[in-house]
Design a protein around this motif. Structure first.
Motif, PDB file in Angstrom:
ATOM      1  N   ALA A   1       0.759  -1.309   0.075  1.00 50.15           N
ATOM      2  CA  ALA A   1       0.011  -0.134  -0.083  1.00 50.15           C
ATOM      3  C   ALA A   1       0.598   1.189  -0.017  1.00 50.15           C
ATOM      4  O   ALA A   1       0.612   2.282  -0.796  1.00 50.15           O
ATOM      5  CB  ALA A   1      -0.969   0.003   1.256  1.00 50.15           C
TER       6      ALA A   1
ATOM      7  N   ASN B   1       2.461   1.474  -3.517  1.00 51.89           N
ATOM      8  CA  ASN B   1       1.622   1.926  -4.678  1.00 51.89           C
ATOM      9  C   ASN B   1       0.782   3.061  -4.232  1.00 51.89           C
ATOM     10  O   ASN B   1      -0.198   3.277  -4.883  1.00 51.89           O
ATOM     11  CB  ASN B   1       0.799   0.694  -4.889  1.00 51.89           C
ATOM     12  CG  ASN B   1       1.767  -0.545  -5.356  1.00 51.89           C
ATOM     13  OD1 ASN B   1       2.694  -0.360  -5.912  1.00 51.89           O
ATOM     14  ND2 ASN B   1       1.141  -1.598  -5.460  1.00 51.89           N
TER      15      ASN B   1
ATOM     16  N   ASP C   1      -1.486   3.231  -2.145  1.00 54.02           N
ATOM     17  CA  ASP C   1      -2.997   2.526  -2.082  1.00 54.02           C
ATOM     18  C   ASP C   1      -3.624   2.748  -0.691  1.00 54.02           C
ATOM     19  O   ASP C   1      -3.267   1.860   0.258  1.00 54.02           O
ATOM     20  CB  ASP C   1      -2.745   1.062  -2.464  1.00 54.02           C
ATOM     21  CG  ASP C   1      -4.037   0.480  -2.766  1.00 54.02           C
ATOM     22  OD1 ASP C   1      -5.122   0.892  -2.258  1.00 54.02           O
ATOM     23  OD2 ASP C   1      -4.127  -0.590  -3.439  1.00 54.02           O
TER      24      ASP C   1
END
Lengths: 225, 225
Positions: free
Chosen positions: B33, B36, B38
């Motif tokens: 996460a 990225n 995310d």
């Protein structure tokens, strides 16, 4: 047999409390060394950490032997389990004092920021107060007090956020403070972690009194560090 | 009676290993996460941490009941004590995954530094490898392997130092990276701490096999973080 067991249990309590005081002293000295740029004191914290680690091993051994030989149940077993678990928390608090001491040694005459050092000193004083109180609550097995102490951890997190904001600001305005401010951030994160361990010990005090394992402060909130 | 106890002991092992896998997944997801950017995945890590915490409490309860009701001695007691202690290490590894996830959510489109993110990804892969291996060594009760895994923690500390140096440099050269680089430093410190907990679990595997409590990596060296 019972008499001997009571004595051993008291001895266990005493040795755990002593470990708590050793850790408290390590935290106090490490922050004092950091704020006063005192590398000799920082080295003392690092070398004395061995004593704290040895004490944890000693408590683990004693706990294990008491369980194996005396086969305690209910309340007595709970006391021993509490010492076994909470001594790990104390040991890690000592490790964070060592990390603070290492930051002190790493600093090589970089530009310091007295305003931020003041906030760190205040944060450290608040953490030390929490540690004092949790050791006292442990000795008294005071579950209500333990709940209150855990609440104080939110105040510690507020200090963290303030230090973070101030560090970002000063780094952007005065790039020569970057190296020093990185250390401020790290020291603040170690102090915050010590506060988390105090909260863990509060949970163990509650367990001691109630037999229930509860989580006092959830870390599920996204806005915390 | 013995049959039942064996079953309970196996169940305890299985549930501990499962907890290890949950933590490993949390670490993996939190770093994925972070790298990225995310935020949805980061939120998933935070909300799933409750399951890890619950599993620790479950293991503590089972361990306690097994000690109280079955009064195990020597090897059996050692197995239970190991689960009691090592489950705290796993739980804290999960907490650090949550801290990484929180860093991901905090980042608000600041200038990123791909080269440093690459080092963080490599460091995370090395940490994940250590976690995989320690879980495997635990299942096999492989003390030799545990010693080797603990050695790998030095490599993790090398990543830490590299990230620290690169962060300082980029912050000084490009002040717009300051906010992002502070997060890199924090994430690196969480990963390093996870490596320390893996070392703790290695110590527990040695204890399981030998009954001796040893410290595998001393933190007395001044030049470490």
């Amino acid at each position: 047999m019972r008499r001997l067991f009571e004595d051993e249990l008291n001895e266990l309590h005493t040795r755990f409390s002593e470990m708590g005081m050793m850790v408290n002293e390590a935290i106090y000295k490490s922050v004092k060394a950091f704020v006063n740029h005192d590398k000799a004191l920082a080295r003392e914290v690092i070398s004395e950490d061995q004593k704290i680690n040895k004490r944890e091993v000693d408590l683990e051994k004693r706990s294990f032997e008491m369980i194996a030989l005396q086969q305690p149940v209910t309340t007595d077993l709970r006391v021993i389990v509490t010492v076994m678990k909470a001594s790990s928390d104390l040991e890690r608090m000592g490790d964070h004092a060592v990390s603070i001491a290492k930051s002190t040694i790493r600093v090589k005459g970089e530009t310091r920021v007295p305003e931020i050092e003041k906030v760190i000193a205040d944060m450290a004083a608040a953490v030390k107060e929490m540690v004092d109180q949790v050791l006292d609550a442990y000795v008294r097995e005071d579950a209500d007090r333990a709940r209150e102490i855990a609440e104080e951890d939110h105040g510690i997190n507020t200090f963290s956020k303030e230090i973070y904001q101030r560090c970002i600001q000063i780094m952007q305005e005065e790039p020569e403070t970057i190296v020093g401010a990185m250390d401020y951030m790290l020291v603040s994160s170690y102090l915050e972690r010590i506060g988390d361990y105090v909260t863990n010990i509060c949970e163990w005090i509650l367990y001691l009194r109630t037999g229930k394992l509860l989580e006092l402060n959830s870390n599920a909130r996204e806005d915390d560090f």
